[in-house]
Scaffold this motif. Structure first.
Motif, PDB file in Angstrom:
ATOM      1  N   GLY A 211       0.843  -1.327   0.122  1.00 45.65           N
ATOM      2  CA  GLY A 211       0.152  -0.003  -0.005  1.00 45.65           C
ATOM      3  C   GLY A 211       0.721   1.296   0.154  1.00 45.65           C
ATOM      4  O   GLY A 211       1.973   1.353   0.828  1.00 45.65           O
ATOM      5  N   TYR A 212       0.465   2.277  -0.758  1.00 46.69           N
ATOM      6  CA  TYR A 212       1.001   3.334  -0.904  1.00 46.69           C
ATOM      7  C   TYR A 212      -0.212   4.498  -0.906  1.00 46.69           C
ATOM      8  O   TYR A 212      -1.124   4.408  -1.332  1.00 46.69           O
ATOM      9  CB  TYR A 212       2.025   3.656  -2.308  1.00 46.69           C
ATOM     10  CG  TYR A 212       3.100   2.823  -2.319  1.00 46.69           C
ATOM     11  CD1 TYR A 212       4.230   3.300  -2.094  1.00 46.69           C
ATOM     12  CD2 TYR A 212       2.679   1.427  -2.628  1.00 46.69           C
ATOM     13  CE1 TYR A 212       5.350   2.239  -2.536  1.00 46.69           C
ATOM     14  CE2 TYR A 212       3.810   0.516  -2.790  1.00 46.69           C
ATOM     15  CZ  TYR A 212       5.355   1.108  -2.787  1.00 46.69           C
ATOM     16  OH  TYR A 212       6.299   0.182  -2.745  1.00 46.69           O
ATOM     17  N   GLY A 213       0.554   5.819  -0.346  1.00 49.35           N
ATOM     18  CA  GLY A 213      -0.448   6.883  -0.118  1.00 49.35           C
ATOM     19  C   GLY A 213       0.516   8.103  -0.569  1.00 49.35           C
ATOM     20  O   GLY A 213       1.514   8.227  -0.147  1.00 49.35           O
ATOM     21  N   VAL A 214      -0.167   8.909  -1.376  1.00 52.17           N
ATOM     22  CA  VAL A 214       0.485  10.205  -1.789  1.00 52.17           C
ATOM     23  C   VAL A 214      -0.420  11.570  -1.609  1.00 52.17           C
ATOM     24  O   VAL A 214      -1.442  11.228  -1.528  1.00 52.17           O
ATOM     25  CB  VAL A 214       0.946  10.130  -3.296  1.00 52.17           C
ATOM     26  CG1 VAL A 214      -0.079  10.141  -4.161  1.00 52.17           C
ATOM     27  CG2 VAL A 214       1.824  11.278  -3.733  1.00 52.17           C
ATOM     28  N   ASP A 215       0.394  12.494  -0.965  1.00 56.77           N
ATOM     29  CA  ASP A 215      -0.597  13.648  -0.886  1.00 56.77           C
ATOM     30  C   ASP A 215       0.573  14.967  -0.713  1.00 56.77           C
ATOM     31  O   ASP A 215       1.769  14.519  -0.571  1.00 56.77           O
ATOM     32  CB  ASP A 215      -1.264  13.665   0.682  1.00 56.77           C
ATOM     33  CG  ASP A 215      -2.517  14.540   0.505  1.00 56.77           C
ATOM     34  OD1 ASP A 215      -3.675  14.005   0.454  1.00 56.77           O
ATOM     35  OD2 ASP A 215      -2.068  15.630   0.897  1.00 56.77           O
ATOM     36  N   ILE A 216       0.198  16.006  -1.035  1.00 56.10           N
ATOM     37  CA  ILE A 216       0.824  17.212  -0.963  1.00 56.10           C
ATOM     38  C   ILE A 216       0.990  17.735   0.446  1.00 56.10           C
ATOM     39  O   ILE A 216       1.940  18.594   0.551  1.00 56.10           O
ATOM     40  CB  ILE A 216       0.441  18.200  -1.897  1.00 56.10           C
ATOM     41  CG1 ILE A 216       1.503  19.245  -2.440  1.00 56.10           C
ATOM     42  CG2 ILE A 216      -0.898  19.163  -1.513  1.00 56.10           C
ATOM     43  CD1 ILE A 216       1.245  19.819  -3.587  1.00 56.10           C
ATOM     44  N   ALA A 217       0.090  17.346   1.388  1.00 55.85           N
ATOM     45  CA  ALA A 217       0.227  17.978   2.683  1.00 55.85           C
ATOM     46  C   ALA A 217       0.856  17.148   3.651  1.00 55.85           C
ATOM     47  O   ALA A 217       0.175  16.093   4.056  1.00 55.85           O
ATOM     48  CB  ALA A 217      -1.407  18.195   3.133  1.00 55.85           C
ATOM     49  N   GLN A 239       5.012  12.571   0.211  1.00 55.37           N
ATOM     50  CA  GLN A 239       4.708  14.281   0.114  1.00 55.37           C
ATOM     51  C   GLN A 239       5.097  14.356  -1.154  1.00 55.37           C
ATOM     52  O   GLN A 239       6.152  14.386  -1.738  1.00 55.37           O
ATOM     53  CB  GLN A 239       5.234  14.967   1.283  1.00 55.37           C
ATOM     54  CG  GLN A 239       4.500  16.325   1.027  1.00 55.37           C
ATOM     55  CD  GLN A 239       5.274  17.404   2.052  1.00 55.37           C
ATOM     56  OE1 GLN A 239       6.212  17.006   2.625  1.00 55.37           O
ATOM     57  NE2 GLN A 239       4.567  18.465   2.006  1.00 55.37           N
ATOM     58  N   GLN A 240       4.292  14.321  -2.233  1.00 59.76           N
ATOM     59  CA  GLN A 240       4.581  14.725  -3.614  1.00 59.76           C
ATOM     60  C   GLN A 240       3.446  15.655  -3.977  1.00 59.76           C
ATOM     61  O   GLN A 240       2.163  15.406  -3.802  1.00 59.76           O
ATOM     62  CB  GLN A 240       4.823  13.583  -4.329  1.00 59.76           C
ATOM     63  CG  GLN A 240       5.645  12.829  -3.998  1.00 59.76           C
ATOM     64  CD  GLN A 240       6.081  11.611  -4.910  1.00 59.76           C
ATOM     65  OE1 GLN A 240       6.458  11.706  -5.962  1.00 59.76           O
ATOM     66  NE2 GLN A 240       5.992  10.229  -4.628  1.00 59.76           N
ATOM     67  N   ASP A 241       3.454  16.150  -5.001  1.00 58.44           N
ATOM     68  CA  ASP A 241       2.484  16.787  -6.091  1.00 58.44           C
ATOM     69  C   ASP A 241       2.027  15.661  -7.012  1.00 58.44           C
ATOM     70  O   ASP A 241       2.856  15.279  -7.595  1.00 58.44           O
ATOM     71  CB  ASP A 241       2.940  18.115  -6.803  1.00 58.44           C
ATOM     72  CG  ASP A 241       1.863  19.030  -7.628  1.00 58.44           C
ATOM     73  OD1 ASP A 241       0.915  18.228  -7.872  1.00 58.44           O
ATOM     74  OD2 ASP A 241       2.173  20.099  -7.638  1.00 58.44           O
TER      75      ASP A 241
END
Ligand SMILES: C[S@@+](CC[C@H](N)C(=O)[O-])C[C@H]1O[C@@H](n2cnc3c(N)ncnc32)[C@H](O)[C@@H]1O
Length: 368
Positions: A211-217, A239-241
């Motif tokens: 499982g992976y999760g990406v977010d800018i915040a 944390q990525q755009d």
């Protein structure tokens, strides 16, 4: 360990007073009433007036009728102010309650993530896009990215947001029912994971996945990491755009999203889709849920647009009009469809039955 002198639960949480809990329950129940009974009465009154009119039914004529209905005015007042009070009411708003404890919460949160290693990769130099930076979405003061406690505030907030009132994670299960069958979803990314609820729910039911999760915040990702740990689940948050991610080409079997398309102005969406297409394996699936309009129901459109503005969702009106299925095909998905999932549709029509109208949405399923 729970603290015997307070109602602090054994997870990372703010101390919540009885007053706070009671006030938030009042907000939740008021939402339920506004989105069911008040909305239903608004439609009923609308169709009564509508049936007396000789004008063709368009958005303009619908807006004119709606504007004069006391039920619509009450609903608009309630949507704006319940949400504002929910976050900002002195002492018992979510933001006010959490901010008061922010020093202790920041310290605890940062201690909890200290040994995260590559399960939590943050980028302090990341630039917030303007469309994100300048909007306090959902009236959460300051948005979800400025203070360490913003993730916690967002997580508490979603629990009383339609359609999450009863079980905030049910929406994910409803969406995954539309996953194409017979495929293996081994490497899975939650696109705009926020508080991490989506990927944590997925991993609870698919422990064999990565499982992976990406977010800018960063505040959201810090909380997501802590929640995944509390659940004993290995998830890699970063944390990525999402406009430009560092994942390798063709590296995911599935990318899913929840309440994401309305977060972006239309100009950026095709490039976001291209980036998802790049990281999916051949045959990989991009699936998600988004609020929609009910075709040929101008009154519902007016209600939806009004809710969007009242709720600080400036990109929602264009989003509900957009043809994302066509956009998916245009960036190269071999199949791309929108599946309408309106519930209680009959409540919206001129013969409105005694069932409250439910929020309407589409599932978007794209295969590479
Ligand atoms: C409405 S929330 C959705 C949260 C989550 N998907 C859920 O299931 O509730 C939108 C999320 O998108 C994130 N976001 C907005 N723009 C982004 C961008 N350009 N790159 C990465 N994340 C972004 C926000 O930080 C926020 O957490």
């Amino acid at each position: 360990m729970p603290d015997s002198h307070s109602n602090r639960p054994p997870t990372f949480d703010a101390i919540q007073s009885r007053d706070y809990t009671a006030f938030q329950e009042f907000i939740r129940c008021s939402y339920v009433a506004v989105n069911s009974k008040v909305a239903q009465e608004t439609y009923r009154s609308y169709f009564k007036k509508r049936n007396q009119s000789d004008e063709p039914e368009t958005r303009e004529t619908a807006a004119r009728i709606m504007d004069r209905l006391p039920q619509f005015q009450l609903k608009a007042w309630s949507v704006r102010n319940l949400r504002r009070l929910k976050y900002s009411q002195p002492d018992v708003g979510i933001d006010t309650m959490v901010q008061k404890q922010s020093e202790a919460l920041d310290e605890e949160l940062n201690a909890l993530i200290a040994d995260a290693g590559d399960d939590l990769v943050l980028n302090p130099d990341i630039e917030m896009p303007d469309y994100f930076r300048w909007v306090d979405f959902h009236q959460q003061p300051g948005g979800v990215w400025r203070d360490d406690v913003d993730g916690l505030i967002y997580d508490y907030g979603r629990r009383t947001t339609n359609p999450n009132q009863s079980d905030p994670n049910k929406v994910y299960h409803l969406m995954w029912e539309y996953l194409p069958k017979g495929k293996e979803y081994k490497r899975v990314l939650d696109w705009g994971t926020g508080h991490g609820g989506g990927i944590i729910t997925w991993m609870q039911h698919h422990p064999e996945s990565e499982g992976y999760g990406v977010d800018i915040a960063a505040p959201c990702l810090k909380l997501a990491h802590v929640r995944a740990r509390e659940a004993g689940l290995p998830v890699k948050f970063s944390q990525q755009d999402i406009m430009n991610m560092d994942y390798e080409d063709e590296s995911f079997d599935m990318v899913f999203h929840m309440f994401m398309f309305h977060e972006f102005p239309q100009q950026v969406t095709p490039d976001l889709f291209k980036e998802v297409h790049r990281i999916l394996k051949p045959g990989g699936v991009f699936i998600g849920m988004e609020i929609a309009l009910v075709p040929d129901q101008p009154a519902q459109h007016i209600m939806q647009f009004s809710d969007a503005w009242l709720n600080n969702e400036p990109y929602m009106p264009a989003c509900v009009e957009a043809d994302y299925a066509a956009m998916g095909k245009a960036v190269g998905f071999s199949s791309s469809k929108a599946i309408e999932a309106t519930q209680n549709k009959e409540a919206l029509g001129p013969t409105a039955k005694d069932t409250p109208p439910k929020i309407t949405w589409n599932y978007y399923v794209m295969e590479k």
